[in-house]
Design a protein around this motif. Structure first.
Motif, PDB file in Angstrom:
ATOM      1  N   ARG A 110      97.717  63.646   9.994  1.00 40.71           N
ATOM      2  CA  ARG A 110      96.037  63.440  10.641  1.00 40.71           C
ATOM      3  C   ARG A 110      95.812  64.788  11.218  1.00 40.71           C
ATOM      4  N   VAL A 111      94.763  65.434  10.876  1.00 38.02           N
ATOM      5  CA  VAL A 111      94.083  66.423  11.250  1.00 38.02           C
ATOM      6  C   VAL A 111      92.788  66.373  11.696  1.00 38.02           C
ATOM      7  N   VAL A 112      92.593  67.094  12.910  1.00 42.14           N
ATOM      8  CA  VAL A 112      91.351  67.074  13.599  1.00 42.14           C
ATOM      9  C   VAL A 112      90.324  67.657  12.663  1.00 42.14           C
ATOM     10  N   GLN A 113      89.363  66.948  12.410  1.00 46.05           N
ATOM     11  CA  GLN A 113      88.301  67.418  11.437  1.00 46.05           C
ATOM     12  C   GLN A 113      87.066  68.129  12.015  1.00 46.05           C
ATOM     13  N   THR A 114      86.533  69.158  11.453  1.00 45.93           N
ATOM     14  CA  THR A 114      85.312  69.785  11.893  1.00 45.93           C
ATOM     15  C   THR A 114      84.073  68.961  11.258  1.00 45.93           C
ATOM     16  N   TRP A 115      83.188  68.585  11.948  1.00 43.80           N
ATOM     17  CA  TRP A 115      82.091  68.078  11.324  1.00 43.80           C
ATOM     18  C   TRP A 115      80.921  68.979  11.425  1.00 43.80           C
ATOM     19  N   GLU A 116      80.357  69.222  10.230  1.00 40.96           N
ATOM     20  CA  GLU A 116      79.175  70.076  10.102  1.00 40.96           C
ATOM     21  C   GLU A 116      77.959  69.504  10.086  1.00 40.96           C
ATOM     22  N   GLU A 117      76.938  70.146  10.869  1.00 36.52           N
ATOM     23  CA  GLU A 117      75.661  69.663  11.036  1.00 36.52           C
ATOM     24  C   GLU A 117      74.781  69.918   9.865  1.00 36.52           C
TER      25      GLU A 117
END
Lengths: 365, 462
Positions: B162-169
């Motif tokens: 599990r990886v903390v994902q970055t969400w792109e606007e």
């Protein structure tokens, strides 16, 4: 029974007419075998006397049996009662504790278990209540300031009632309704830092409703108000003093009840003046909230001591006496709405619904 | 391995895995998992897990779960907070897998007032043929934004890897003022909003994305990035008008409280619920006025939950009523029916089970309720202590790798328990065996789906 008896009759029989004296139609027979029948019927446990005898179609026989059974039952009961009384007297004579009396069944103590009963040690609920609309009041950060107003055209009884309510609530102010719509009053009051708004409704010279709005973010509770008795009409009533009263909140046990209790508590200052010996009670019983206002006094009273043989010897005991100050009335919650008053299109936290009141032993507060 | 320990403790309570898991969100910022014990023992439904710590400032306003293949290892939970953030969690154990800010940055808003940051709506969308998962959010202040993440990365929520994902606007849109409801069409292209003082308005996200980044030739449902923010949206694609005035010629003040695109209508039909207890069905092809109108109940319409086939839309209101709107003859005739009973407070959210005829509702009376959506019987009622704001079904957790076999064979239980023990011993080796488990679960999912379809068809016949 008759069915079973009829069957052998139909079969091409060895006996020609084995049950000639039994009736053709259903139900216990009316003659002959009544005694036997009774034996069978009476052996049914739990059936009332009426249920036991109602199958007998002969009125006379039925009556006879009914009275016989009734008499027997009463005899047994009286015997038991006398036995109990004797036991009690014996125990008292021996200086022992008498056997406990059976608890009387009331609707209240047979209440259906409610899964929302608040456990005071529940951390989650504590966390919620530490941050709810009343938290500032209980943290002593926001002293109560209550605005009282009425429905559009109050009559005389409303004014006498309000003068008593102003005595009951130490930090309340009355303003005339002046034809303002409620939503505007809510806004005005919130701007002027009132913490609560109470609106009493009157219908045909009867005060019958209370709307309690906590400001500025709600909630809003609507109550039906009934059984109002003004202080002046209570026999032996007193006048309230200026002291801040103590508060008793009884049986607000469910989650909804807890919220209501907090709502009522936030109408009163957190620091009662015990010197005034004034107490306001909100007592919930079967979802009815009884509001009372009393003055109490503790007195040392001398009374004749029956246990001691010497009549001149007197027993001293502290007794509490109450004087009612009034007014007294009953509230019944009609709805609890989230946010300030918006009965048409607000969101309700709780509404009484017939489908939820499944039993008379089910209560919500 | 923490997850292994949790699993073990649960098995001590109930040997078989629960038949249903329901996730609820509340005003205190807690996510709670309620489990229905195996064999559909609805009476024994109980809250089993609690994710997060109580904090009212982080209260959850909306909850959505994205789980395309109904496997607990590929299940993403999104919770929108009053602070304007959206936090993402794994569907199996609530582990943090990222978060993003849905509200506009504080510097551009220029005020310290944060009350308009509360997220009012949250939707997952995934355009066809696209490998991006999009989350659309709308705040009370009318700020609509779309964030994206590669689908596979976003759904990799299994405890291992599990990886903390970055969400792109990608898209940012300032719409109406007091936004109360928002919905995104199934293709992810259109966004419908409504609020206090505003009728339904629909924007084309693709056009907005293009406007934001005029230079790039974008395709695929506005999936392209836009670095420069759009401060103000242009004219909406569609602006609804109010329904008919009353007989005395009075018109309600505009106050839209719920919006939903009707499934299977090519993103052209939108159902709107108002505070004045009206349901308006708009058809963007036909005109700006609602094509059908229905007055229902007495309270504010709080939530609309369409069935995936579009035959019915479940409606909940502020007085605790839930009914289904029959859309089969829409827009010529729409009618309400199928009331679910027992709710005492305002309905905050409804959730339909993806394959079975079950509907879960949460309300301000602090209870979670599950009803059978065709028989309407109440199956479960659970007190969850807080004012609930969101509900979603979670895929059941597979207890053991041998679970697939256990379905067919009862006598294999003893062997299964042995296998469990083995598995617990071999916890370290789980990562290596992960692949095999996935495939078996996928099969199980595939097996269950046709069943669900069958049930659906039955329902339609009824």
């Amino acid at each position: 029974m008759v069915k079973a008896a009829a069957k052998p009759g139909k079969s091409p029989g060895k006996k020609g007419r084995p049950n000639a004296d039994s009736d053709d139609d259903a139900g216990p027979s009316t003659s002959g075998n009544v005694g036997k029948d009774n034996g069978a019927v009476a052996s049914r446990q739990g059936a009332s006397i009426g249920q036991q005898t109602s199958g007998i179609r002969n009125k006379q026989k039925r009556g006879e049996l009914y009275h016989k059974l009734k008499h027997q039952k009463e005899k047994v009961k009286a015997k038991e009662r006398r036995k109990k009384q004797k036991e009690e007297a014996k125990a008292l004579e021996a200086g022992l504790e008498p056997p406990p009396k059976p608890l009387q069944h009331t609707i209240d103590n047979q209440r259906e278990a409610d899964d929302t009963m608040v456990d005071p040690t529940d951390e989650e609920i504590m966390a919620d209540e530490n941050d709810d609309e009343f938290a500032a009041h209980f943290a002593n950060a926001r002293p109560p300031k209550v605005l009282i107003t009425t429905s559009y055209k109050p009559s005389k009884i409303m004014y006498t009632f309000l003068s008593e309510m102003l005595e009951l609530l130490p930090c309340a102010e009355y303003y005339k309704r002046n034809g303002f719509p409620l939503k505007k009053i809510v806004k005005f009051a919130a701007n002027r830092e009132y913490t609560d708004l109470m609106v009493f409704n009157e219908d045909r010279k009867q005060i019958n409703g209370l709307l309690l709005v906590h400001l500025p973010d709600g909630p809003t509770a609507h109550f039906r108000l009934s059984n109002l008795k003004l202080g002046a009409d209570i026999k032996g009533h007193g006048r309230a003093t200026q002291h801040k009263p103590e508060l008793i909140l009884n049986h607000f046990d469910t989650r909804l009840g807890h919220r209501m209790g907090r709502m009522f508590a936030s109408l009163f200052p957190q620091d009662p003046q015990f010197r005034g010996r004034r107490v306001v009670t909100f007592h919930n019983q079967r979802d009815f909230i009884f509001v009372r206002h009393h003055r109490y006094v503790f007195e040392e009273k001398e009374s004749r001591d029956r246990a001691a043989k010497d009549p001149s010897k007197k027993k001293k005991a502290v007794v509490a006496r109450l004087q009612e100050l009034g007014p007294r009335f009953t509230l019944k919650l009609q709805s609890l709405q989230k946010g300030t008053f918006d009965s048409k299109n607000g969101e309700f936290e709780w509404l009484p619904k017939k489908e939820n009141k499944t039993s008379r032993r089910r209560f919500f507060l | 391995m923490g997850e292994g320990g949790k699993r073990k403790s649960r098995q001590e309570d109930a040997p078989a895995p629960p038949s249903h898991r329901i996730l609820t969100a509340d005003e205190l910022g807690l996510l709670k998992v309620s489990e229905v014990p195996a064999g559909d023992k609805w009476e024994e439904t109980a809250a089993k897990q609690r994710w997060g710590a109580p904090d009212k400032a982080q209260g959850i306003t909306r909850l959505q779960v994205h789980c395309p293949d109904w496997s607990s290892d590929r299940c993403l939970v999104a919770a929108a907070r009053t602070s304007g953030r959206v936090t993402l969690h794994a569907g199996s154990d609530g582990g943090d897998v990222g978060s993003f800010r849905a509200a506009p940055p504080a510097s551009t808003s220029g005020r310290s007032d944060t009350s308009t940051n509360a997220v009012q709506a949250l939707r997952f969308t995934q355009a066809e043929g696209s490998h991006q998962l999009l989350i659309s959010t709308a705040t009370l202040g009318g700020h609509v934004s779309v964030h994206r993440c590669p689908l596979e990365a976003a759904l990799a929520t299994a405890a291992a890897g599990r990886v903390v994902q970055t969400w792109e606007e990608t898209v940012r849109l300032q719409t109406i003022g007091d936004l109360q409801a928002m919905d995104v069409s199934s293709s992810g292209r259109y966004v419908a909003v409504g609020g206090e003082g505003h009728q339904l308005k629909v924007w084309d996200l693709e056009a907005a994305g293009k406007a934001a980044k005029a230079s790039s030739s974008s395709s695929g449902a506005g999936a392209d990035g836009a670095d420069g923010a759009v401060a103000k949206a242009g004219e909406p694609l569609f602006a609804g008008k109010a329904g008919k005035p009353s007989r005395s010629g009075l018109q309600d003040l505009a106050h839209v409280t719920a919006v939903a695109f009707v499934p299977g209508q090519d993103d052209k039909q939108v159902l709107v619920g108002t505070a004045k207890h009206k349901l308006w069905l708009y058809d963007m092809r036909a005109g700006r006025k609602p094509q059908a109108e229905l007055v229902w109940g007495e309270g504010r319409i709080t939530t609309l939950q369409p069935q995936p086939d579009g035959s019915r839309i479940w409606v909940g209101n502020g007085r605790g009523h839930v009914e289904a709107l029959d859309m089969r003859q829409a827009p010529a005739k729409i009618s309400m029916g199928h009331a679910l009973k027992g709710v005492a407070g305002s309905i905050r959210a409804l959730a339909l089970h993806p394959s079975e005829p079950l509907i879960a509702s949460v309300s301000l009376d602090r209870h979670l309720r599950v009803h059978h959506s065709t028989k309407r019987s109440s199956l479960a009622k659970l007190y969850l202590k807080q004012a609930l704001t969101g509900v979603a079904w979670l895929p059941p957790l597979p207890a053991t790798p041998a679970e697939g076999a256990a379905d067919e064979a009862e006598e294999a239980r003893a062997a299964e328990e042995q296998a469990e023990d083995q598995e617990e011993e071999q916890d370290n080796g789980r990562g290596a065996r992960g692949k095999g488990k996935h495939s078996s679960r996928d099969q199980a999912g595939a097996r269950s789906k046709p069943q669900g379809n069958k049930k659906d068809s039955k329902r339609r016949k009824q």
